[in-house]
Each structure stands twice: as structure tokens, then as C-alpha cells.
Design a protein around this motif. Sequence first.
Motif, PDB file in Angstrom:
ATOM      1  N   THR A  45     -13.862  69.466  30.144  1.00 48.55           N
ATOM      2  CA  THR A  45     -14.389  70.659  30.800  1.00 48.55           C
ATOM      3  C   THR A  45     -15.839  70.872  30.386  1.00 48.55           C
ATOM      4  O   THR A  45     -16.159  70.870  29.198  1.00 48.55           O
ATOM      5  CB  THR A  45     -13.570  71.906  30.435  1.00 48.55           C
ATOM      6  N   PHE A  46     -16.691  71.056  31.376  1.00 49.54           N
ATOM      7  CA  PHE A  46     -18.114  71.331  31.136  1.00 49.54           C
ATOM      8  C   PHE A  46     -18.387  72.796  31.408  1.00 49.54           C
ATOM      9  O   PHE A  46     -18.105  73.306  32.497  1.00 49.54           O
ATOM     10  CB  PHE A  46     -18.992  70.464  32.038  1.00 49.54           C
TER      11      PHE A  46
ATOM     12  N   ALA B  11      -0.032  78.490  19.164  1.00 46.04           N
ATOM     13  CA  ALA B  11      -1.326  78.384  19.832  1.00 46.04           C
ATOM     14  C   ALA B  11      -1.942  77.021  19.533  1.00 46.04           C
ATOM     15  O   ALA B  11      -1.834  76.514  18.418  1.00 46.04           O
ATOM     16  CB  ALA B  11      -2.247  79.499  19.344  1.00 46.04           C
ATOM     17  N   VAL B  12      -2.543  76.420  20.549  1.00 46.32           N
ATOM     18  CA  VAL B  12      -3.189  75.128  20.368  1.00 46.32           C
ATOM     19  C   VAL B  12      -4.492  75.334  19.606  1.00 46.32           C
ATOM     20  O   VAL B  12      -5.344  76.119  20.011  1.00 46.32           O
ATOM     21  CB  VAL B  12      -3.469  74.461  21.736  1.00 46.32           C
ATOM     22  N   ARG B  13      -4.617  74.660  18.493  1.00 45.94           N
ATOM     23  CA  ARG B  13      -5.826  74.768  17.690  1.00 45.94           C
ATOM     24  C   ARG B  13      -6.846  73.745  18.164  1.00 45.94           C
ATOM     25  O   ARG B  13      -6.529  72.575  18.344  1.00 45.94           O
ATOM     26  CB  ARG B  13      -5.518  74.540  16.214  1.00 45.94           C
ATOM     27  N   GLN B  14      -8.060  74.193  18.375  1.00 47.49           N
ATOM     28  CA  GLN B  14      -9.106  73.279  18.793  1.00 47.49           C
ATOM     29  C   GLN B  14      -9.987  72.916  17.607  1.00 47.49           C
ATOM     30  O   GLN B  14     -10.091  73.659  16.634  1.00 47.49           O
ATOM     31  CB  GLN B  14      -9.964  73.897  19.900  1.00 47.49           C
ATOM     32  N   ALA B  15     -10.584  71.766  17.683  1.00 55.18           N
ATOM     33  CA  ALA B  15     -11.514  71.314  16.657  1.00 55.18           C
ATOM     34  C   ALA B  15     -12.926  71.548  17.167  1.00 55.18           C
ATOM     35  O   ALA B  15     -13.291  71.074  18.244  1.00 55.18           O
ATOM     36  CB  ALA B  15     -11.289  69.847  16.346  1.00 55.18           C
ATOM     37  N   ASP B  16     -13.701  72.294  16.425  1.00 55.38           N
ATOM     38  CA  ASP B  16     -15.076  72.588  16.814  1.00 55.38           C
ATOM     39  C   ASP B  16     -16.022  71.567  16.194  1.00 55.38           C
ATOM     40  O   ASP B  16     -16.053  71.386  14.970  1.00 55.38           O
ATOM     41  CB  ASP B  16     -15.473  73.995  16.366  1.00 55.38           C
ATOM     42  N   LEU B  17     -16.776  70.885  17.037  1.00 57.10           N
ATOM     43  CA  LEU B  17     -17.733  69.877  16.600  1.00 57.10           C
ATOM     44  C   LEU B  17     -19.130  70.267  17.060  1.00 57.10           C
ATOM     45  O   LEU B  17     -19.291  70.902  18.100  1.00 57.10           O
ATOM     46  CB  LEU B  17     -17.367  68.502  17.160  1.00 57.10           C
ATOM     47  N   THR B  18     -20.117  69.873  16.279  1.00 58.96           N
ATOM     48  CA  THR B  18     -21.500  70.232  16.584  1.00 58.96           C
ATOM     49  C   THR B  18     -22.285  69.015  17.047  1.00 58.96           C
ATOM     50  O   THR B  18     -22.199  67.942  16.442  1.00 58.96           O
ATOM     51  CB  THR B  18     -22.194  70.829  15.340  1.00 58.96           C
ATOM     52  N   VAL B  19     -23.016  69.190  18.121  1.00 58.14           N
ATOM     53  CA  VAL B  19     -23.945  68.163  18.586  1.00 58.14           C
ATOM     54  C   VAL B  19     -25.265  68.391  17.868  1.00 58.14           C
ATOM     55  O   VAL B  19     -25.907  69.433  18.040  1.00 58.14           O
ATOM     56  CB  VAL B  19     -24.134  68.226  20.113  1.00 58.14           C
ATOM     57  N   SER B  20     -25.672  67.435  17.053  1.00 59.75           N
ATOM     58  CA  SER B  20     -26.874  67.616  16.246  1.00 59.75           C
ATOM     59  C   SER B  20     -28.157  67.299  17.013  1.00 59.75           C
ATOM     60  O   SER B  20     -29.201  67.914  16.761  1.00 59.75           O
ATOM     61  CB  SER B  20     -26.804  66.753  14.986  1.00 59.75           C
ATOM     62  N   SER B  21     -28.098  66.341  17.937  1.00 60.85           N
ATOM     63  CA  SER B  21     -29.286  65.972  18.704  1.00 60.85           C
ATOM     64  C   SER B  21     -28.858  65.279  19.985  1.00 60.85           C
ATOM     65  O   SER B  21     -27.686  64.916  20.150  1.00 60.85           O
ATOM     66  CB  SER B  21     -30.201  65.052  17.880  1.00 60.85           C
TER      67      SER B  21
ATOM     68  N   THR C 195     -15.581  70.455  26.367  1.00 57.19           N
ATOM     69  CA  THR C 195     -14.273  70.470  25.740  1.00 57.19           C
ATOM     70  C   THR C 195     -13.483  69.257  26.198  1.00 57.19           C
ATOM     71  O   THR C 195     -13.215  69.082  27.387  1.00 57.19           O
ATOM     72  CB  THR C 195     -13.482  71.748  26.080  1.00 57.19           C
ATOM     73  N   LEU C 196     -13.145  68.389  25.243  1.00 60.00           N
ATOM     74  CA  LEU C 196     -12.342  67.201  25.516  1.00 60.00           C
ATOM     75  C   LEU C 196     -10.881  67.581  25.285  1.00 60.00           C
ATOM     76  O   LEU C 196     -10.494  67.926  24.158  1.00 60.00           O
ATOM     77  CB  LEU C 196     -12.747  66.048  24.596  1.00 60.00           C
ATOM     78  N   HIS C 197     -10.081  67.536  26.340  1.00 59.97           N
ATOM     79  CA  HIS C 197      -8.724  68.063  26.279  1.00 59.97           C
ATOM     80  C   HIS C 197      -7.754  67.016  25.719  1.00 59.97           C
ATOM     81  O   HIS C 197      -6.945  66.420  26.441  1.00 59.97           O
ATOM     82  CB  HIS C 197      -8.295  68.556  27.655  1.00 59.97           C
ATOM     83  N   VAL C 198      -7.839  66.863  24.412  1.00 60.91           N
ATOM     84  CA  VAL C 198      -6.938  65.974  23.690  1.00 60.91           C
ATOM     85  C   VAL C 198      -5.646  66.733  23.416  1.00 60.91           C
ATOM     86  O   VAL C 198      -5.677  67.903  23.015  1.00 60.91           O
ATOM     87  CB  VAL C 198      -7.585  65.532  22.352  1.00 60.91           C
TER      88      VAL C 198
ATOM     89  N   LEU D 188      -8.122  60.478  21.339  1.00 61.77           N
ATOM     90  CA  LEU D 188      -8.895  60.321  22.566  1.00 61.77           C
ATOM     91  C   LEU D 188      -8.437  59.100  23.356  1.00 61.77           C
ATOM     92  O   LEU D 188      -8.208  58.032  22.792  1.00 61.77           O
ATOM     93  CB  LEU D 188     -10.378  60.186  22.230  1.00 61.77           C
ATOM     94  N   GLU D 189      -8.331  59.264  24.678  1.00 64.95           N
ATOM     95  CA  GLU D 189      -7.952  58.168  25.555  1.00 64.95           C
ATOM     96  C   GLU D 189      -8.709  58.289  26.872  1.00 64.95           C
ATOM     97  O   GLU D 189      -9.074  59.399  27.299  1.00 64.95           O
ATOM     98  CB  GLU D 189      -6.446  58.186  25.845  1.00 64.95           C
ATOM     99  N   ALA D 190      -8.938  57.158  27.507  1.00 60.82           N
ATOM    100  CA  ALA D 190      -9.592  57.161  28.821  1.00 60.82           C
ATOM    101  C   ALA D 190      -8.762  57.970  29.812  1.00 60.82           C
ATOM    102  O   ALA D 190      -7.529  57.928  29.795  1.00 60.82           O
ATOM    103  CB  ALA D 190      -9.771  55.732  29.320  1.00 60.82           C
TER     104      ALA D 190
END
Length: 312
Positions: free
Chosen positions: A89-90, A10-20, A96-99, A82-84
Motif C-alpha cells: 500500500t502506497f 491485533a496484527v502488530r506491524q513493524a515500523d522501519l525507517t528509510v534513511s535515504s 506498507t508491505l502486507h506480510v 516477504l514473498e513476490a
Amino acid sequence: MTPEESIPRAVRQADLTVSSGDAALLRGLRTAAGQGRVHSVFTRVVNVLTPQDTLISLAAQDASPAPRTLTVQVADWTGRGLEAGQCVTFEPDVLTLHVPRRPLRLTVEGALEWDPETPALSHVPAPELASAAARLEALNQRYGPRGGMLGAAPDAGPMDSAVAKALADGRTRLMAAGRTGTPDALRAAILSLLGLGPGLTPAGDDFLTGYALVAALPGSALSGFAPVLKAVLAEHPDRTTDLALATLREAADGRAHAELLDVLRLLAERADVRHLDAPVRKVLAIGHTSGSDTLSGLIAGLHLEEELRGSL
């Protein structure tokens, strides 16, 4: 290969938090849906295009607030694959940035909202505006780097010197057009600066950003500038970079980096001009010459604002 090894992991995703983030952007993301893409990747910032092709920025955790920007709890963006061009996905409150191998899932729910409110300067007497503009100019000349609106560096080559001269000529044209307020003259002056200079936000655009911010202030004598700027940007979106285009559009609506708004708030509060030193140094830290170039535009706008008030 064992049967267990043949089963895809299974592809593991990294969960990140937007603080502001920018309050207007956060409100839009609450109902966002669709596919966007990564526009560009840098150490401290990742730029993303939304499903509506709006450019937004994902900044590292120590970044100051800015329009169209989310601050994410990461030290930087290096080593994350990450790459251009990568898909984004919004979904409501989630990006979700599909790296490959480890997608990055950013949650904006609960993020602190930053509202870039622009103060008015219409109550500040013209002599105080002149004094503040002179102080800002002195600080910019003392601490700002050469290579943009402050002129070519001493060791500049012929091309850099030519760009510096063109920037100076563009500033002169804009000041003259600002005195008359004639739309055709403003349009020509804007086009003489738009996209002029190297970098993600060319010096000419940074100068226009600072000038536009003053013109967008409530009660400004330069209020005729923003409609012309918006029209020029709509007609010539390919004349400059995507990032500069987004920055200019925000400035035309009175929205800018927190450091620039801090300078304007001190002016609105009629603080001692010596209190400008600290926030100005923060402005000058933006980019290589971007802070200085934007400050140059703001100073030009303040000078002209003071001049036009005196002629009323």
C-alpha cells in the motif's frame, strides 16, 4: 478456549525507517497513493512495483545510492516473510508491505535525498579520455570476473562460450554503429545485445547501460544513442528482465549507481588516472559480472567518444 482466547489479536506491524533515497523517487512518494505489489525478494534488496507499475528497490542499510532506490535501516530482508506478489500500500510518505502476521511499514519522511547528477566530460581533452579509458580497461581486465563481456571462463561449456561470442559480436556491431550514428544500425546493434546473457541484468544489458551512461553525458558525441535506445526499450519491453529494463531507462537519462558516477566525476575533474583504482573496485563489486560488464560498456563509450572527437 476461553472467551479471551477467542478474540482475534491485533496484527502488530513493524515500523522501519528509510534513511535515504533517490531524490526523484522520494518526491514522488510524498503524494503517492494506491496499491502495488512485491516484485522480487533477495537477501539485500526487495523490488516493488508501484501503483503505476514502476519498479523500485528497497535496499539494506549498507547499500550505495542508486536510481529508483530507497535505503532502509535493516541489515537484510531475511526472516521477514516477504514473498513476490504480496500487496504493497502506497500512502503519502509511507509504504506498507502486507506480510502475513506482521506488516512492514516504511516511513520515508525525513529521508536524505540523493541526486544522481551526471558530470560533463566535454571539457576533457581527447587524449585524457583515451588515457582514462585505457586505465579503466586495464583495471577491468585485471580484477573483473570472466563470464560476461570479458569473455567466457576457462572452464566454460559450449553454451557459455556461444553467449560470450555473441556478446563480443554485439559489442563490435555497437561500436561500428556508434561511429556512423545511423539510427537503423544503432537499433540493430542494441537488439543484438538486449537481454543477452543470464541473470537479473544480463551482460548485454549491463554493457548497454555503461555505454548509454556515456552517451547521456552533456555534450557527448554519442547523443544520438539515447533516443534510439529508449525507442527500442518501448517497443521490446519483454526482451529482457524488469530490473534490466529499469536500469537501462535510467542510464539513458544519465542516472546510474553512485559508484559509476564517482568514476565519471574523477574523469570530469581530470584527476590522476591512478585515483580511478578505488572507485573501479567498488564498481566491480556490483553483482557477479554486472559491475565488470557495465564498466566494459562505459569504457567502449569513452573510447568511441575520444575517437569521434578526433574526427571532428
